[in-house]
Design an enzyme around this catalytic site. Structure first.
Site, short mmCIF file in Angstrom:
data_model
loop_
_atom_site.label_atom_id
_atom_site.label_comp_id
_atom_site.label_asym_id
_atom_site.label_seq_id
_atom_site.Cartn_x
_atom_site.Cartn_y
_atom_site.Cartn_z
N ASP A 8 0.86 -1.17 0.00
CA ASP A 8 0.00 0.00 0.00
C ASP A 8 0.90 1.23 0.00
OD1 ASP A 8 -2.42 1.63 0.49
OD2 ASP A 8 -1.56 1.89 2.49
N ASP A 10 -0.25 5.25 0.75
CA ASP A 10 -0.52 6.30 1.74
C ASP A 10 -0.60 5.72 3.15
OD1 ASP A 10 -0.62 8.46 -0.08
OD2 ASP A 10 -2.63 7.86 -0.69
#
Length: 257
Positions: A8, A10
């Protein structure tokens, strides 16, 4: 066998939300003459809604001076989101956002030992490129076997679409990869795709328990607690050898049920 790490972006690769996207949103509001401002606390609440456009629409429902019609709101969201992305890129270019501790170390370990890297994010490709160009160089994409972004997977986390599309791109099964996430929605998305998940808690989710994760840590260079299912000791830090060990134990036949 562990064949790929799925990252991932952010909150996982970097603490982009509080001091990146939030600041850029507030600058976009000001640029459009809007009095709206998102505090750290309000933005943490809004992170329950995945996606910047979706966050804007959700918040507009609480703003008495927001446009009345859905069409007008969509137009304003489009303009605000474009301005936010431009200003976010400027923040990143100024060096305002660093990769989280241990991220580059683990990436180098994986590359050296033949474990593929991939990106699984619902942020936009322009934001991904801004961050990784600044931190890994203009040719950052050569380090990743796949990069699935919001444009490729419009269903936002906790929907597993981004993970399922990444598995297709890599031509791997769920038990051959490990996801690295920071949020409840991210963990839920990876689990829904059947993928074991390491959680590196971001600032906005520092107190969340993350039940169902393979292991949980505050960052990759900090001690990590494996799932009770693994019955393992707390580790001093996360490295590839440890992830291989935990991943193998996670998929042992007696544990699958």
């Amino acid at each position: 066998m562990l064949a790929a790490l799925l990252w991932d972006v952010d909150g996982t690769l970097a603490e982009t939300e509080r001091d990146g996207h939030r600041v850029a949103f507030n600058e976009a509001f000001e640029a459009h003459g809007l009095p709206w401002r998102w505090s750290v606390e309000r933005y943490a609440e809004l992170l329950r809604v995945t996606g910047g456009r979706e966050r804007l629409l959700h918040d507009m429902a609480t703003q008495p001076d927001a446009p009345a019609s859905p069409a007008e709101r969509e137009r304003l969201v489009t303009a605000l989101h474009a301005e936010k992305n431009r200003r976010y890129g400027q923040i990143v270019e100024r060096g305002g956002i660093a990769l989280r501790p241990g991220v580059q170390r683990l990436m180098r370990e994986a590359a050296a030992q033949g474990v593929q890297l991939a990106i699984t994010t619902t942020t936009s490709r322009v934001n991904l490129d801004a961050l990784l160009s600044a931190r890994l160089g203009a040719a950052w994409h050569t380090q990743f076997a796949a990069a699935v972004c919001g444009e490729d997977a419009p269903a936002r986390k906790p929907d597993p679409q981004v993970y399922l599309r990444c598995l297709d791109a890599l031509q791997l099964d769920a038990d051959e990869v490990l996801a690295i996430e920071d949020s409840p929605n991210g963990l839920a998305a990876a689990c829904a795709a059947g993928i074991a998940t390491l959680v590196t808690r971001s600032l906005n989710f520092a107190s969340h328990s993350f039940e169902g994760a393979l292991a949980v840590c505050d960052d990759l260079d900090q001690p990590a607690a494996p799932s009770p299912r693994l019955r393992g000791a707390r580790a001093a830090r996360i490295d590839l050898a440890l992830l291989r060990q935990w991943h193998g134990a996670w998929w042992q036949e007696p544990l699958r049920a």
